[in-house]
Design a protein around this motif. Sequence first.
Motif, short mmCIF file in Angstrom:
data_model
loop_
_atom_site.label_atom_id
_atom_site.label_comp_id
_atom_site.label_asym_id
_atom_site.label_seq_id
_atom_site.Cartn_x
_atom_site.Cartn_y
_atom_site.Cartn_z
N VAL A 90 39.18 -24.20 -0.56
CA VAL A 90 38.53 -24.69 0.59
C VAL A 90 39.99 -24.58 1.62
CG1 VAL A 90 37.93 -26.68 1.87
CG2 VAL A 90 37.14 -26.34 -0.40
N LEU A 91 40.01 -24.39 2.85
CA LEU A 91 41.02 -24.19 3.75
C LEU A 91 41.89 -25.35 3.77
CD1 LEU A 91 42.72 -22.21 5.52
CD2 LEU A 91 41.26 -23.06 7.35
N ALA A 92 43.12 -25.70 3.65
CA ALA A 92 43.59 -26.73 3.46
C ALA A 92 43.99 -27.50 4.84
CB ALA A 92 45.27 -26.77 2.99
N CYS A 93 43.86 -28.84 5.05
CA CYS A 93 44.08 -29.36 6.16
C CYS A 93 45.24 -28.83 7.27
CB CYS A 93 44.35 -30.94 6.14
SG CYS A 93 42.79 -31.71 5.04
N ALA A 150 46.97 -25.55 11.73
CA ALA A 150 47.66 -24.34 12.15
C ALA A 150 46.87 -23.06 12.72
CB ALA A 150 48.62 -23.80 10.95
N LEU A 151 45.76 -22.94 12.11
CA LEU A 151 45.05 -21.92 12.85
C LEU A 151 44.35 -22.16 13.96
CD1 LEU A 151 43.25 -19.45 11.98
CD2 LEU A 151 41.33 -20.64 10.90
N VAL A 152 43.98 -23.35 14.28
CA VAL A 152 43.50 -23.71 15.51
C VAL A 152 44.74 -23.66 16.75
CG1 VAL A 152 42.73 -25.93 17.11
CG2 VAL A 152 41.70 -25.47 14.84
N ARG A 200 44.62 -21.27 20.12
CA ARG A 200 44.81 -21.76 21.38
C ARG A 200 46.20 -21.22 22.02
NH1 ARG A 200 43.59 -28.06 19.68
NH2 ARG A 200 41.20 -28.01 20.13
N ALA A 201 47.25 -20.96 21.23
CA ALA A 201 48.51 -20.50 21.74
C ALA A 201 48.32 -19.05 21.90
CB ALA A 201 49.55 -20.47 20.65
N THR A 202 47.39 -18.24 21.49
CA THR A 202 47.15 -16.65 21.70
C THR A 202 46.13 -16.38 22.57
OG1 THR A 202 46.14 -16.42 19.54
CG2 THR A 202 48.48 -16.14 19.51
#
Length: 604
Positions: free
Chosen positions: A392-395, A400-402, A406-408
């Motif tokens: 499961v993708l860690a919190c 960091a993914l979001v 948003r940054a790119t």
Amino acid sequence: MTDLHLSLDRSAGHLAAQLAAECRNAIRTGRLVAGTRLPSSRDLARDLGVSRGVVVTAYEQLVAEGFLVARRGDGTRVAPHALPVSGLAPGVPAPRFAPGAPAHGLTLGVPAPGLTRGVPAPGLAPGVHGPGPELDDALSGERGAAGQAVPPRAVDREDRTEPLGAAPWPATPDADSLAPAARPTALTRPGEPERRVQAGTSRSQNQAANRAATLAPTGRRPHTSAAAPLRPSGRQRTPPPPVRFDLTPGRPDLSAFPRSRWLAAYRAALQAVPHHALTYPDPGGVAELRAELAAYLGRVRAAHAEAGQVVIMNGVALGLSSAVRSLVASGRTTLAVEDPTSDRQLPMLAATGARIVRVPVDDGGLDVAALARTGASAVLVTPAHQYPTGVVLACERRAALVDWARATGALIIEDDYDAEFRYDCEPVGCLQGIAPGRTVLLGSVSKALAPGMRLGWAVAPPWMAADLRGHRELSDLGGPVLDQHAFARLLADGAYDRHLRAMRRRYRGRRDALVEALAAHVPDAVVRGISAGVHLYLELPPGTSETAVVEVAAESGVRVCGARGMWNREQGRPALVLGYAALTECGLREAARILAAAITRARS
């Protein structure tokens, strides 16, 4: 009953107050709409892992505040006048507990049959009372109006969770009621000419007539010898051994398809849908289904979804390929994909024209730092239950993914794989609920109902939703209308959620049986990814040949899938990906025993 993404902080105590606050917030944000029926205190306490008194206290408080109403025989529902507070976005509740506090998921209600979202349910006001000692009698409808116990009705295996008062099965017609063209006229085997026995003729006459039918139309008697058919000269092929136990991943238990519920929903759709609705449909899907899905995903997955953002697709595969083609057409050609990932998915993605780059997955899920170095303009992730490793993708990785998206200005394509089936892990909301403007959420009923239904959805930002609708309009003019109306009814009356509850119990038992058998027969193997889903990841003992295990197991009648083809980089340990949903617990134990013997033979 419906899953609802809520959270409890056990370390903070006051669980009843927390539960009441969570439900109150869900009502205020519109995730629980007026008329939604909540589960009984027994069911909710069992799902949540708390005492029944905690749930009763929370329900009593919400009834006293006017958020809920309870009526004997009708259960506890969201009050008809309970409307969302303006300014609170659905699926984006305000923070309630300390960041990073452990969460616990629970299960909450679904609108009753015939309810229209946002419209008060008729007949709720008279006789409304607060939960007391008889709370669960009112919630579960187990007593009549005068308080007498209602005897259980006779139901079959598929119907045991049908709501009382549901539309009855249509009577099965007997042979006499069938039209002449539909009546069976003869007993024949597939591929043989029809043979009739006529009244008033002798046995020899009937045999002669049948011989004549056998010879027609060529005049030659068909080949009936038991000898093997002629083959080209050369070495005869040895037929593959029969498959006794198929552990291929991604296969649900198709025998559990809710045929009676689907038939009832389909019949209701046929009766209710007007004639003009049977024309070429909206390419985005039937409006009723899109509205039901938007509300359902908001409750279950904490998605920020409106009906206009939902596009009905023929499964996740069509939604994924359509989204990637839209990106490529707009000049965003680099797509990042997890490593490992489904080897069946890669050719489909390559056919879109996208440049595929692989990003490693570890125990915390997708490596976002490695993703940032790829220069990708989009990423495909399975955060709820990564395929095939099951992590499961860690919190911190989710955040960091979001931030990266948003940054790119990149797009996250979220395959909500196996999110319906969780057993030991806390429920985690979808990424789309955190970043709705940068995420496309993909889902389907392929695991929950059957892959052959080809029914899925995409929840996308407005610009991507418009592209997906345009792609459907240009490719196939939309999907089947009646199937969509039937599924909308399953969602609206709670039948879909009751089915999921039953399947979770069944699959959890099968998972436990397989894990226990593997621990007993292959103690030096490592089992991963068992907290959710319908498959597990089995790391074989060191020094074992994955290919040899697959081949030897097949010779013994057990079909398994190796993980080597799913990795791009060097695989840490040889592994198998084992699906357990389609086999019984006894079958899984026997399959594990045979597989263990195959592993021993392969190592020797």
